[in-house]
Design a protein around this motif. Structure first.
Motif: not given
Length: 92
Positions: A28-29, A44-47, A51-52
């Motif tokens: 998943v990107p 996926d903006k939540d991931r 991650r950030h």
């Protein structure tokens, strides 16, 4: 249960051929593409936010030379150094 592999590409890894092979393997990107891409990459903006935050936490821990260089030979001593650095970095 299907497990999804999260692949993180570097900023320079925004080419279609670099993004295609992990996606074919079921990854998943997480990192968005560049803004000037002709074809927008869905991610996926939540991931990405999670991650950030994790990446920022590791950067704060690496400010402590003892943790970044891993001077301690024993795992228990290194873990105590990481614990101390975490307490100081995040003011727990």
């Amino acid at each position: 249960m299907i497990q999804q592999v999260v692949v993180q590409l570097a900023v320079c890894g925004d080419a279609d051929q670099l993004r295609g092979s992990p996606r074919d393997a079921g990854a998943v990107p997480v990192i968005p593409g560049r803004r000037n891409r002709k074809r927008i990459i869905r991610y996926d903006k939540d991931r990405y936010r999670g991650r950030h935050l994790i990446q920022n936490a590791f950067c704060r821990l690496k400010e402590f030379r003892r943790v970044a260089a891993r001077y301690d030979k024993l795992a228990a001593n290194f873990l105590s150094g990481v614990t101390l650095a975490t307490a100081l970095a995040f003011r727990l």
